[in-house]
Design a protein around this motif. Structure first.
Motif, short mmCIF file in Angstrom:
data_model
loop_
_atom_site.label_atom_id
_atom_site.label_comp_id
_atom_site.label_asym_id
_atom_site.label_seq_id
_atom_site.Cartn_x
_atom_site.Cartn_y
_atom_site.Cartn_z
N LEU A 2 0.75 -1.09 0.10
CA LEU A 2 0.03 0.16 0.06
C LEU A 2 0.86 1.21 -0.06
N THR A 3 0.89 2.05 -0.91
CA THR A 3 1.55 3.18 -1.21
C THR A 3 0.72 4.28 -1.24
N ILE A 4 1.02 5.51 -0.35
CA ILE A 4 0.29 6.80 -0.46
C ILE A 4 1.37 7.66 -0.80
N ASP A 5 1.35 8.24 -2.01
CA ASP A 5 2.35 8.91 -2.63
C ASP A 5 1.75 10.53 -2.74
N SER A 6 2.50 11.16 -1.83
CA SER A 6 2.10 12.86 -2.01
C SER A 6 1.07 13.11 -1.82
N VAL A 7 0.10 12.47 -1.07
CA VAL A 7 -1.36 12.82 -0.93
C VAL A 7 -1.65 14.07 -0.38
N SER A 8 -2.72 14.79 -0.91
CA SER A 8 -3.07 15.99 -0.05
C SER A 8 -4.49 15.77 -0.33
N LYS A 9 -5.23 16.60 0.71
CA LYS A 9 -6.64 16.60 0.74
C LYS A 9 -7.15 17.56 1.82
N SER A 10 -7.93 18.77 1.37
CA SER A 10 -8.52 19.63 2.24
C SER A 10 -9.85 19.60 2.62
N LEU A 11 -10.33 19.42 3.75
CA LEU A 11 -11.51 19.34 4.32
C LEU A 11 -11.95 20.48 5.23
N GLY A 12 -11.64 21.75 4.85
CA GLY A 12 -11.69 22.70 5.98
C GLY A 12 -10.62 22.68 7.07
N GLU A 13 -11.08 22.49 8.18
CA GLU A 13 -10.00 22.60 9.46
C GLU A 13 -9.34 21.31 9.29
N PHE A 14 -9.66 20.08 8.43
CA PHE A 14 -8.82 18.99 8.70
C PHE A 14 -8.53 18.87 7.35
N SER A 15 -6.92 18.34 7.31
CA SER A 15 -6.47 18.20 5.88
C SER A 15 -5.34 17.19 5.93
N LEU A 16 -4.77 16.60 4.74
CA LEU A 16 -3.75 16.34 4.56
C LEU A 16 -2.75 16.91 3.66
N SER A 17 -1.56 16.97 4.05
CA SER A 17 -0.60 17.80 3.32
C SER A 17 0.79 17.20 2.81
N ASN A 18 0.56 16.68 1.72
CA ASN A 18 1.52 15.95 0.96
C ASN A 18 2.02 14.88 1.58
N VAL A 19 1.22 13.85 1.99
CA VAL A 19 1.47 12.76 2.89
C VAL A 19 2.07 11.42 1.85
N SER A 20 3.12 11.19 2.29
CA SER A 20 3.70 9.71 1.65
C SER A 20 4.17 8.67 2.81
N ASP A 53 -6.90 15.71 -3.67
CA ASP A 53 -6.52 16.90 -4.08
C ASP A 53 -5.38 16.58 -5.12
N ALA A 54 -4.40 15.86 -4.52
CA ALA A 54 -3.06 15.73 -5.36
C ALA A 54 -2.74 14.40 -4.67
N GLY A 55 -1.71 13.76 -5.65
CA GLY A 55 -1.05 12.56 -5.12
C GLY A 55 -1.81 11.39 -5.75
N ARG A 56 -1.18 10.24 -5.47
CA ARG A 56 -1.62 8.68 -5.81
C ARG A 56 -1.71 7.96 -4.53
N ILE A 57 -2.74 6.87 -4.91
CA ILE A 57 -2.70 5.69 -3.93
C ILE A 57 -2.60 4.46 -4.68
N LEU A 58 -1.59 3.64 -4.02
CA LEU A 58 -1.51 2.39 -4.84
C LEU A 58 -1.65 1.19 -4.04
N LEU A 59 -2.29 0.12 -4.79
CA LEU A 59 -2.43 -0.95 -3.71
C LEU A 59 -1.96 -2.26 -4.60
#
Length: 352
Positions: A2-20, A53-59
């Motif tokens: 399971l690979t999380i590659d530079s994933v970003s997601k904004s949901l108002g006060e909660f977010s992911l910022s370029n998570v790998s 919003d950005a990045g990829r998820i691979l399984l």
């Protein structure tokens, strides 16, 4: 796996910022972090509840970033179980297979297999409202596992349970993981779950992953004041390090396990420090003299603060405290090995 590659997601006060992150096949991977760190958003983005919003998820090498949740072959279990109240345990467990129009005989066999694995075969005829919290969570896990997911996501699965049930289900999760070899990503606030279950751990803060490692690495060798404070390293000393592993902290000279020149922090877990009224032999250890400032009982442990020019916090068992026979104002000697003193560059924010 399971690979999380530079994933970003904004949901108002909660977010992911370029998570790998990379989770290995069959690994039990735990994610820790304070409330609002982005743990649940990460899990739900992996599951397909949200599209990044950005990045990829691979399984298993397959890009599932835009694949609908029901087609990802990923199971998810929430802390509040989310069982269908109008269906029996049997129908709840088999719901996913039925929705995929599997053969009825195949469904019955898989339900029985999953129920046996979770030790709830005797509950198949019952409805969720008649079950205990632990039984409901077992049913929810069985419902996820019956689909033979490539990855199982657990969102604080034990947090709503009482202490005894948590301990029992924690052991069950370890057994299930060993029996099935399923890749598991598990969110928790509970450090006992980390040591009982995790192969590796990720610490999250503010939508980002700030450290990944084994439980031993995370708890004994944090890479920042934030991680150190979060995992309970109560002795965080600022000083000037040198390449040979010595650190000047005020008038003290501390020998550490690693040498970093320049401004550094030294992290020492309170349970790694010996305390005695009698002088302690060095034997390659750091030995410090000070006076007891305070004594604070805390359940089966006692926390002792010692002023040695800088404040040291020591955690003793009740028996260890009684044998030491110390009280506020007593002169004491402290000792800890260089391997207990972990050094990293200072300058990080201190709040946990």
């Amino acid at each position: 796996m399971l690979t999380i590659d530079s994933v970003s997601k904004s949901l108002g006060e909660f977010s992911l910022s370029n998570v790998s992150l990379s989770v290995e096949d069959g690994e039990y991977f735990i994610v820790l972090g304070p409330t609002g760190a982005g743990k649940t958003i990460l899990l739900e983005t992996i599951a397909g509840v949200y599209t990044p919003d950005a990045g990829r998820i691979l399984l298993n090498g397959r890009d599932i970033t835009d694949v609908p949740a029901r087609e990802r072959n990923i199971g998810m279990v929430y802390q509040d179980y989310m069982l269908f109240p109008h269906l029996t345990v049997e129908a709840n467990i088999g719901f996913g297979l039925k929705s995929h129009r599997a053969d009825p005989a195949f469904i019955r066999g898989k339900i029985q297999e999953s129920a046996d694995l979770l030790n709830i075969s005797h509950l198949l005829h019952r409805y969720p409202g008649t079950l205990s919290g632990g039984e409901q969570q077992r049913a929810a896990i069985a419902r996820a596992l019956v689909m033979e997911p490539e990855a199982l996501l657990l969102d604080e699965p034990l947090s709503a349970l009482d202490v005894k049930t948590r301990e029992s289900l924690r052991a069950e999760l370890a057994r299930i993981h060993e029996a099935t070899g399923t890749t598991i990503v598990h969110i928790t606030h509970n450090f006992e779950e980390v040591f009982d279950l995790a192969d590796r751990v990720a610490i999250m803060r503010g939508g980002d992953v700030v450290q990944v490692g084994t439980p031993e690495e995370i708890f004994r060798r944090p890479n920042s004041d934030f991680v150190a404070g979060f995992v309970g390293v109560e002795n965080l000393l600022r000083g000037t390090g040198s390449a040979d592993g010595t650190v000047a902290v005020g008038d003290l000279r501390i020998c550490a396990e690693n040498g970093i020149p320049g401004p550094v922090s030294v992290a020492i877990r309170p349970e790694e420090i010996l305390l005695s009224k009698a002088p302690l032999p060095e034997n390659g250890r750091n030995v410090v003299f000070g006076r007891v400032e305070s004594v604070r009982p805390n359940g089966g442990l006692v926390r002792v603060s010692v002023d040695a020019g800088v404040l040291f916090k020591v955690t003793l068992t009740r028996q260890g405290f009684e044998e030491a026979g110390v009280a506020p104002g007593d002169a004491v000697h402290l000792a800890f090995r260089p391997s207990a003193a972990h050094v990293y560059p200072s300058g990080e924010e201190e709040e946990a």
